[in-house]
Design a protein around this motif. Structure first.
Motif, short mmCIF file in Angstrom:
data_model
loop_
_atom_site.label_atom_id
_atom_site.label_comp_id
_atom_site.label_asym_id
_atom_site.label_seq_id
_atom_site.Cartn_x
_atom_site.Cartn_y
_atom_site.Cartn_z
N LYS A 53 0.82 -1.22 0.00
CA LYS A 53 0.00 0.00 0.00
C LYS A 53 0.85 1.27 0.00
CE LYS A 53 -3.82 -2.18 2.48
NZ LYS A 53 -4.81 -2.15 1.44
N GLY A 54 2.16 1.11 0.14
CA GLY A 54 3.06 2.26 0.15
C GLY A 54 3.09 3.00 1.48
N VAL A 55 2.62 2.35 2.55
CA VAL A 55 2.59 2.97 3.87
C VAL A 55 3.99 2.91 4.48
CG1 VAL A 55 1.62 2.80 6.19
CG2 VAL A 55 0.17 2.34 4.20
N LYS A 56 4.48 4.05 4.97
CA LYS A 56 5.82 4.11 5.58
C LYS A 56 5.75 4.30 7.09
CE LYS A 56 7.99 4.00 1.65
NZ LYS A 56 8.47 2.72 1.19
N THR A 57 4.65 4.92 7.57
CA THR A 57 4.50 5.22 8.99
C THR A 57 3.05 4.95 9.39
OG1 THR A 57 6.15 6.98 8.80
CG2 THR A 57 4.76 7.02 10.74
N ILE A 58 2.87 4.41 10.59
CA ILE A 58 1.54 4.14 11.12
C ILE A 58 1.39 4.92 12.42
CG2 ILE A 58 -0.06 2.37 11.90
CD1 ILE A 58 1.74 0.33 10.54
N LYS A 59 0.24 5.59 12.58
CA LYS A 59 -0.04 6.30 13.83
C LYS A 59 -0.41 5.30 14.91
CE LYS A 59 -1.61 10.57 11.73
NZ LYS A 59 -2.72 11.51 11.60
N VAL A 60 0.02 5.59 16.14
CA VAL A 60 -0.30 4.76 17.29
C VAL A 60 -1.53 5.37 17.97
CG1 VAL A 60 0.51 3.92 19.53
CG2 VAL A 60 2.10 4.10 17.62
N ARG A 61 -2.55 4.53 18.23
CA ARG A 61 -3.74 5.01 18.92
C ARG A 61 -3.35 5.46 20.32
NH1 ARG A 61 -6.84 -0.20 17.52
NH2 ARG A 61 -6.36 -0.52 19.70
N PRO A 62 -3.85 6.61 20.77
CA PRO A 62 -3.45 7.15 22.09
C PRO A 62 -3.74 6.20 23.25
CG PRO A 62 -4.71 8.77 20.85
CD PRO A 62 -4.74 7.50 20.06
N GLU A 63 -4.88 5.53 23.24
CA GLU A 63 -5.22 4.65 24.36
C GLU A 63 -4.31 3.44 24.44
OE1 GLU A 63 -7.90 3.26 20.96
OE2 GLU A 63 -7.16 5.17 21.70
N VAL A 64 -3.77 3.01 23.31
CA VAL A 64 -2.84 1.88 23.30
C VAL A 64 -1.45 2.33 23.71
CG1 VAL A 64 -1.79 0.10 21.85
CG2 VAL A 64 -4.20 0.68 21.56
N ALA A 65 -1.05 3.51 23.26
CA ALA A 65 0.28 4.03 23.59
C ALA A 65 0.42 4.26 25.09
CB ALA A 65 0.54 5.33 22.83
#
Length: 76
Positions: A53-65
């Protein structure tokens, strides 16, 4: 005491590091080895999917972080 810095994103290339780390772990027993191999396979599929998909970075959900050590928490 300073507040711990929360991670906001993860580079997809970091998945390769996790996979390499898992592959380097010694065998504990048959069951643990099975789960390790399955985790490696799923992470490789996940990384390949993101690469496609060409994704290089994924955001981390705040509640999981904010949480850590979930596998060590008692269920009862």
């Amino acid at each position: 005491m300073p507040e711990e810095k929360q991670r906001k994103s993860m580079r997809v290339s970091e998945l390769d590091k996790v996979i390499t780390l898992l592959e380097s772990l010694e065998r504990v027993d048959k069951t643990a080895d099975y789960h390790k191999r399955m985790a490696i396979a799923y992470l490789k599929n996940f990384a390949d999917c993101l690469d496609d998909k060409g994704v290089k970075t994924i955001k981390v959900r705040p509640e999981v972080a904010a949480s850590s050590g979930a596998h060590n928490k008692k269920l009862n």
